[in-house]
Motif scaffolding. Structure first.
Motif, short mmCIF file in Angstrom:
data_model
loop_
_atom_site.label_atom_id
_atom_site.label_comp_id
_atom_site.label_asym_id
_atom_site.label_seq_id
_atom_site.Cartn_x
_atom_site.Cartn_y
_atom_site.Cartn_z
N SER A 113 0.86 -1.18 0.00
CA SER A 113 0.00 0.00 0.00
C SER A 113 0.90 1.23 0.00
O SER A 113 1.39 1.65 1.05
N THR B 53 2.16 4.96 -2.54
CA THR B 53 1.73 5.93 -3.57
C THR B 53 1.95 5.46 -5.00
O THR B 53 1.13 5.80 -5.88
N TYR C 77 -1.28 4.03 -6.67
CA TYR C 77 -2.48 4.79 -7.02
C TYR C 77 -2.20 6.23 -7.48
O TYR C 77 -3.13 6.94 -7.86
N ARG C 78 -0.98 6.69 -7.46
CA ARG C 78 -0.67 8.02 -7.98
C ARG C 78 0.01 7.91 -9.34
O ARG C 78 0.74 6.94 -9.59
N LYS C 79 -0.18 8.94 -10.13
CA LYS C 79 0.31 8.86 -11.51
C LYS C 79 1.37 9.91 -11.83
O LYS C 79 1.65 10.16 -13.00
N TRP D 44 6.41 2.34 -10.11
CA TRP D 44 5.44 1.29 -10.41
C TRP D 44 5.90 0.44 -11.59
O TRP D 44 5.77 -0.78 -11.57
N ILE E 56 -5.60 -5.03 -7.54
CA ILE E 56 -5.30 -3.66 -7.12
C ILE E 56 -6.63 -3.02 -6.76
O ILE E 56 -7.56 -2.99 -7.57
N LYS E 57 -6.74 -2.54 -5.55
CA LYS E 57 -7.98 -1.95 -5.08
C LYS E 57 -7.71 -0.59 -4.46
O LYS E 57 -6.61 -0.32 -3.94
N LYS E 58 -8.73 0.28 -4.50
CA LYS E 58 -8.61 1.60 -3.91
C LYS E 58 -9.57 1.75 -2.75
O LYS E 58 -10.74 1.40 -2.85
N GLU F 29 -8.61 7.22 0.65
CA GLU F 29 -8.04 7.70 -0.61
C GLU F 29 -6.64 7.13 -0.84
O GLU F 29 -5.70 7.83 -1.19
N GLY G 40 -4.61 3.21 -2.18
CA GLY G 40 -4.81 1.96 -2.90
C GLY G 40 -3.82 0.91 -2.43
O GLY G 40 -2.82 1.22 -1.77
#
Length: 772
Positions: A467, A469, A472-474, A482, A499-501, A506, A508
């Protein structure tokens, strides 16, 4: 005037009569003198026959009245000393020394000149018996029966004690425990087990005070004995030379992590070498100080939410992580709302989020033992107890001040360690799941060396929950990480399950699974990361350098790792099938050994530890088994609200994989060195036949200093070992003013239950290696 027959008018009969009287008197005086001479010359049997009775009658009121009254007037803390005095009285009532007997004989002789009725009574006794010994034994027995009937139990215990203990100097003389007889009796009144006063055994002298012919009283003798014992204690304390550690870390001193001399000499710290173990050449023998205002820890489960600020007086985390609900200041407490960087709204929601993301994880059923990397204050592990999961959390001693210390003070399993240059101190293929929530470890660099170390520790079929960044961050940095992680995990044959959020927090999470066969490894186009050599033992973990390689998965169902353990809680009492072909530690086939060990500890814990030792188990949360074999001790405690750190010494049979297979956890350690934990972090330490092994290669004084360091004040230390070793340990703990609560022995094997005191030495010792 008429005269009588013996009239003295003519003087003849009077002269004859006077001569006769004179001769009779002279003969009588000679006989009396001869008798007195023979009486004083003869062996003390006569005088003992008389004076023993007289002594018993004279001393009995002192024993029962004066000393009883004295007991009531004294501070309860001196109960042990009072008991010693009573035992001295008992012994002196039973047996007199030669000097006392001689004094008693002289007393009889002196009094016979003044009180002739006593002499006549004595003479009648001699004439009627013809043998003073027979009457003496009869008198003594009668007096003992009348005056000591109430003391028979204590005497029996004393006899057992003296029979079971050997002289410290090896001369075979029977000795008596001096300082802990009261604690022994207190515990054993509830139990039928044998009791022994092992350890600090200066022989109790049978004192006499016969100057000027005076009788010695039991009160005087007892007071003299107490002074002698206190003098002995002072000598023991000075001989061990305990001092308080003068170090930069103060009350938070960890010898192998605060060795500044070694840290300053490091050529690089690129791989966190300065956070790794650097033990001093000579283990410290000083005692770590207490923080100002330190109190006994708050009990579980309240401790999960708050602790005393003075126990861990650090505020940096509250300042920089308070907004993430890690920890906050609240008056005299530090409070823990249950949050974390990835779960600001509480750990329980986050735990359920992971379960819902992949139900096969099955908290507390399939997944029982997990590793939490970079744990923070360990709220994740703290709330997993509600799901019947054991989480061993670890983090380094770094700028996140006291995070592991917070965790342990809260009653949550945690230890100090770092993902650096060496393997973690765990066997291979043991954790059901490994968790990393923003743990700040660069998994993808240097060929994935650090992630490959997690692969070694993870059980085939186990899960890695990441878990962070990059999941889930781009942004550019996170996207790059990643991509690198995706490439690495694919090459390692890890399957990306999901992969879940988490919309509430807030964040993932990506969940990976380790393969259960070697098919994927064999199909890889490139051997990168490489497979480890067949000679590489995945269980070798003590000071072993990291290697960027993967161990093959065991596919033989008769060997460990090929089959997932039974579901919890069945697994804790089930011998693993892969033990069938092995010999056990105790010489029997391993499954029989396992079962025997399990039943032994069930009996010991239920019948002795939980009931007869006077331990308040509501105050016991953090427990360590310093020499775990199959984990039987920890398994026997599984229904209590506590956790056990099972330590397998590096020089003992490697049974740690069995402990993990049971759904318990543990660590490898060398007890000649300091343990990776903060001071005052365990409520109970248990050492079963550890010290008799350590004494062959370690300094036991240093080991006891380490035990003092990690055990909380008023915490309990239970040690089982041979009598010689127990004697040495008992002397050391007494010199630290610890309280020996219970002693037991049988067939030269014994047990001590000891409570640590609050005492700290006034004198200090500067540890040069620990000065920054």
């Amino acid at each position: 005037m008429a005269m009588g027959k013996y009239s003295r008018v003519d003087g003849k009969k009077s002269s004859t009569y006077g001569l006769t009287i004179t001769i009779v008197l002279l003969l009588s005086l000679c006989l009396v003198g001869a008798w007195m001479f023979m009486s004083s010359w003869s062996a003390p049997a006569d005088s003992v026959g008389y004076s023993s009775s007289d002594t018993a009658k004279d001393v009995e009121p002192v024993t029962k009245n004066d000393l009883s009254k004295e007991e009531g007037d004294r501070d309860p803390k001196n109960f042990s000393d009072e008991k010693e005095e009573n035992e001295a009285v008992t012994e002196n009532n039973e047996v007199k020394t030669d000097s006392e007997n001689s004094a008693e004989g002289n007393q009889v002789d002196e009094s016979s000149g003044e009180k002739t009725e006593i002499v006549e009574e004595k003479k009648e006794s001699d004439d009627s018996n013809g043998d003073g010994d027979g009457e003496k034994e009869k008198n003594v027995k009668e007096v003992e029966s009348e005056s000591d009937e109430a003391k028979q139990k204590e005497k029996t215990q004393l006899e057992e004690s003296t029979e079971e203990n050997k002289s410290e100097d090896g001369n075979g003389n029977k000795e008596k425990s001096e300082e802990n007889a009261s604690e022994t009796e207190e515990s054993t009144e509830k139990s039928s087990k044998d009791v022994f006063p092992a350890g600090d055994q200066a022989e109790i002298t049978k004192e006499s005070s016969t100057g000027d012919g005076a009788w010695s009283t039991q009160l005087v003798e007892s007071q003299n004995e107490k002074k002698a014992q206190q003098s002995s204690i002072s000598k023991d304390q000075s001989s061990y030379g305990w001092k308080t550690c003068n170090v930069t870390a103060g009350p938070d001193y960890i010898p192998c992590l605060d060795n500044w001399q070694a840290i300053k000499k490091l050529h690089t710290t690129m791989h966190y070498e300065h956070r790794e173990r650097h033990c001093p050449e000579e283990s410290p023998r000083c005692l770590v100080s207490l923080p100002d205002g330190y109190k006994r820890s708050i009990k579980w489960p309240k401790s999960r939410e708050k602790i005393w600020y003075n126990n861990v007086p650090h505020t940096k985390l509250a300042e920089i992580k308070g907004h993430q609900n890690w920890v906050k200041m609240s008056g005299e407490h530090l409070t823990f709302p249950g949050g974390g960087t990835q779960f600001k709204n509480g750990a329980l929601h986050y735990i359920d989020f992971i379960q819902q993301s992949h139900p096969a994880i099955a908290w507390g059923n399939r997944t029982r033992v997990i590793l939490d990397v970079g744990c923070g204050v360990a709220s994740f592990g703290g709330y997993l107890f509600e799901r019947d999961v054991l989480a061993l959390s670890f983090a380094p001693k770094d700028e996140h001040e006291a995070q592991v210390q917070f965790a342990l003070e809260r009653g949550i399993p945690a230890m100090l360690n770092v993902m650096g240059t060496k393997r973690l101190p765990f066997p291979g293929s043991v954790f059901d799941l490994i968790h990393c929530a923003r743990c700040r470890v660069p998994w993808h660099i240097e060929g994935g060396k650090l992630l490959l170390e997690l692969n070694r520790a993870l059980r085939p079929g186990g899960f890695f929950v990441w878990s962070a960044t990059p999941v889930y961050r781009k942004n550019e940095e996170d996207s790059g990480i990643w991509k690198a992680m995706s490439k690495l995990t694919k090459a390692m044959c890890w399957k990306l399950v999901t992969i879940k959020k988490d919309k509430l927090n807030e964040v993932g999470a990506a969940i990976y699974q380790k393969p259960t066969s070697n098919k994927c490894y064999n199909k890889r186009p490139q051997n990168d990361p490489p497979l480890c050599k067949d000679s590489d033992d995945q269980n070798a973990a003590w000071n072993v350098p990291l290697e960027a390689c993967m161990h093959k998965v065991t596919e033989d169902s008769s060997k460990r790792g090929a089959v997932w353990p039974n579901m919890w809680p069945e697994r804790v009492e089930t011998a693993p099938e892969w033990l069938d072909s092995q010999e056990g530690v105790y010489g029997k086939p391993a499954p029989e050994d396992f079962t025997a060990d399990q039943e032994k500890w069930k009996t010991i814990v239920s019948k002795s530890y939980l009931n007869d030792m006077g331990i308040d188990w509501s105050n016991v949360r953090n427990v360590m088994d310093m020499r775990a074999v199959y984990g039987g001790f920890a398994a026997a405690l599984k229904d209590l609200k506590l956790w056990v750190m099972n330590v397998v010494p590096v020089d003992a049979p490697d049974t740690l994989p069995i402990i993990y297979e049971r759904g318990l956890f543990g660590i490898y350690h060398d007890w000649c060195e300091s343990f990776n934990t903060y001071p005052r972090t365990y409520d109970l330490l248990h050492a079963d036949h550890l010290f008799s092994t350590l004494r062959k290669r370690c300094n036991l004084v240093s080991v006891m200093a380490e035990i003092d360091r990690i055990l909380r004040p008023q915490g309990t230390f239970i040690i089982r070992d041979d009598m010689e070793t127990l004697g040495e340990v008992e002397k050391m703990v007494k010199s630290m003013k610890w309280n020996v609560k219970m002693t037991q022995s049988k067939d030269n094997e014994g047990l001590l239950s000891i409570q640590k005191s609050w005492w700290r030495p006034a004198e200090t010792e500067t540890i040069k290696s620990a000065i920054a």
